[in-house]
Design a protein around this motif. Structure first.
Motif, PDB file in Angstrom:
ATOM      1  N   ARG A   1      46.235  46.277  26.037  1.00 33.23           N
ATOM      2  CA  ARG A   1      47.278  45.429  26.130  1.00 33.23           C
ATOM      3  C   ARG A   1      48.200  45.712  27.033  1.00 33.23           C
ATOM      4  O   ARG A   1      48.950  44.778  27.555  1.00 33.23           O
ATOM      5  N   PHE A   2      48.163  46.775  27.832  1.00 34.88           N
ATOM      6  CA  PHE A   2      49.310  47.187  28.824  1.00 34.88           C
ATOM      7  C   PHE A   2      48.585  47.182  30.269  1.00 34.88           C
ATOM      8  O   PHE A   2      47.423  47.488  30.639  1.00 34.88           O
ATOM      9  N   ALA A   3      49.275  46.274  30.933  1.00 35.36           N
ATOM     10  CA  ALA A   3      48.749  46.131  32.409  1.00 35.36           C
ATOM     11  C   ALA A   3      48.729  47.423  32.986  1.00 35.36           C
ATOM     12  O   ALA A   3      49.513  48.351  33.084  1.00 35.36           O
TER      13      ALA A   3
ATOM     14  N   ALA B   1      34.748  56.249  42.030  1.00 32.73           N
ATOM     15  CA  ALA B   1      33.698  55.825  43.298  1.00 32.73           C
ATOM     16  C   ALA B   1      34.248  55.077  44.129  1.00 32.73           C
ATOM     17  O   ALA B   1      33.975  54.999  45.334  1.00 32.73           O
ATOM     18  N   GLY B   2      35.166  54.205  43.806  1.00 29.75           N
ATOM     19  CA  GLY B   2      35.800  53.199  44.657  1.00 29.75           C
ATOM     20  C   GLY B   2      34.677  52.343  45.118  1.00 29.75           C
ATOM     21  O   GLY B   2      33.871  51.825  44.461  1.00 29.75           O
ATOM     22  N   ASP B   3      34.870  51.889  46.410  1.00 32.36           N
ATOM     23  CA  ASP B   3      34.058  50.819  47.238  1.00 32.36           C
ATOM     24  C   ASP B   3      33.634  49.667  46.234  1.00 32.36           C
ATOM     25  O   ASP B   3      34.641  48.877  45.923  1.00 32.36           O
ATOM     26  N   ARG B   4      32.437  49.390  46.035  1.00 32.94           N
ATOM     27  CA  ARG B   4      32.347  48.066  45.310  1.00 32.94           C
ATOM     28  C   ARG B   4      32.755  48.064  43.899  1.00 32.94           C
ATOM     29  O   ARG B   4      33.100  46.932  43.433  1.00 32.94           O
ATOM     30  N   HIS B   5      33.127  49.128  43.232  1.00 37.48           N
ATOM     31  CA  HIS B   5      33.833  49.323  42.077  1.00 37.48           C
ATOM     32  C   HIS B   5      35.164  48.851  42.095  1.00 37.48           C
ATOM     33  O   HIS B   5      35.555  48.501  41.159  1.00 37.48           O
ATOM     34  N   GLN B   6      35.758  49.236  43.327  1.00 33.51           N
ATOM     35  CA  GLN B   6      37.189  48.617  43.336  1.00 33.51           C
ATOM     36  C   GLN B   6      37.339  47.223  43.508  1.00 33.51           C
ATOM     37  O   GLN B   6      38.168  46.602  42.844  1.00 33.51           O
ATOM     38  N   ARG B   7      36.441  46.664  44.371  1.00 33.63           N
ATOM     39  CA  ARG B   7      36.227  45.204  44.373  1.00 33.63           C
ATOM     40  C   ARG B   7      36.174  44.800  43.009  1.00 33.63           C
ATOM     41  O   ARG B   7      36.933  43.635  42.710  1.00 33.63           O
ATOM     42  N   ARG B   8      35.393  45.196  42.100  1.00 33.16           N
ATOM     43  CA  ARG B   8      35.191  44.539  40.864  1.00 33.16           C
ATOM     44  C   ARG B   8      36.559  44.880  40.041  1.00 33.16           C
ATOM     45  O   ARG B   8      37.013  43.812  39.147  1.00 33.16           O
ATOM     46  N   LEU B   9      37.145  45.866  39.958  1.00 28.85           N
ATOM     47  CA  LEU B   9      38.298  46.079  39.463  1.00 28.85           C
ATOM     48  C   LEU B   9      39.331  45.067  39.889  1.00 28.85           C
ATOM     49  O   LEU B   9      40.145  44.267  39.323  1.00 28.85           O
ATOM     50  N   ASP B  10      39.423  44.625  41.069  1.00 28.26           N
ATOM     51  CA  ASP B  10      40.482  43.734  41.916  1.00 28.26           C
ATOM     52  C   ASP B  10      40.031  42.373  41.159  1.00 28.26           C
ATOM     53  O   ASP B  10      41.042  41.693  40.981  1.00 28.26           O
ATOM     54  N   LEU B  11      38.918  42.075  40.962  1.00 26.58           N
ATOM     55  CA  LEU B  11      38.529  40.953  40.362  1.00 26.58           C
ATOM     56  C   LEU B  11      38.932  40.770  38.972  1.00 26.58           C
ATOM     57  O   LEU B  11      39.533  39.370  38.522  1.00 26.58           O
ATOM     58  N   ILE B  12      38.775  41.768  38.184  1.00 25.13           N
ATOM     59  CA  ILE B  12      39.436  41.727  36.731  1.00 25.13           C
ATOM     60  C   ILE B  12      40.864  41.547  36.731  1.00 25.13           C
ATOM     61  O   ILE B  12      41.482  40.659  35.778  1.00 25.13           O
ATOM     62  N   GLU B  13      41.587  42.162  37.733  1.00 23.45           N
ATOM     63  CA  GLU B  13      43.021  41.842  37.784  1.00 23.45           C
ATOM     64  C   GLU B  13      43.613  40.463  37.999  1.00 23.45           C
ATOM     65  O   GLU B  13      44.539  39.856  37.546  1.00 23.45           O
ATOM     66  N   LEU B  14      42.518  39.629  38.753  1.00 24.16           N
ATOM     67  CA  LEU B  14      42.794  38.257  38.940  1.00 24.16           C
ATOM     68  C   LEU B  14      42.787  37.421  37.593  1.00 24.16           C
ATOM     69  O   LEU B  14      43.329  36.409  37.502  1.00 24.16           O
TER      70      LEU B  14
END
Length: 145
Positions: free
Chosen positions: A76-78, A128-141
């Protein structure tokens, strides 16, 4: 490594075991409670740990009977990515692919040996970053908090 830990009564014995294992391995453990196995509610402990993990920029471990309640409350915590894991592969992938900062465990689901192996895998794995960071960024949206 600095590690924040908390549990409820259903996870107290496993918390104590893991806290001792971590200290023996040279980690600095911050135990946010409880200090006994008396019945208690998990949400305040999850909240305290989530806030501390975010403030200290460290990793955390939350334990209840199944791990479900702790993972729901902590998420529940950003900024918190609490992962409920039941084996070493999940613990490793939680860090490597999802940059999880809190490992959630269920004392009534996993034994001490498996729990310790999962904690080690979680702590030894990097994001690992890379494509995984892109996916985390999508979750944040989609964060509606």
């Amino acid at each position: 490594m600095h590690i924040v830990m908390a549990s409820d009564h259903g996870g107290f014995q496993l918390k104590e075991f893991l806290k001792n294992q971590l200290a023996a391995a040279g980690h600095e453990v911050e135990d946010l409670g409880p200090d006994c196995a008396r019945s208690c509610d998990y949400p305040p402990y999850a909240a305290k740990a989530a806030e501390r993990v975010l403030a200290a920029k460290c990793l955390g471990i939350l334990i209840c009977g199944t791990g479900l309640g702790m993972s729901i409350a902590a998420n529940r915590f950003a900024g918190v990515r609490a992962a409920l894991c039941t084996n070493e592969f999940m613990a490793r992938m939680a860090r490597e692919h999802n940059d999880a900062n809190i490992l959630c465990l269920g004392e009534r689901v996993v034994g001490q040996g498996l729990a310790w192996s999962m904690v080690q895998a979680f702590l030894e794995t990097s994001f690992a970053g890379d494509r995984h960071q892109r996916r985390l960024d999508l979750i944040e949206l989609f964060d509606r908090r």
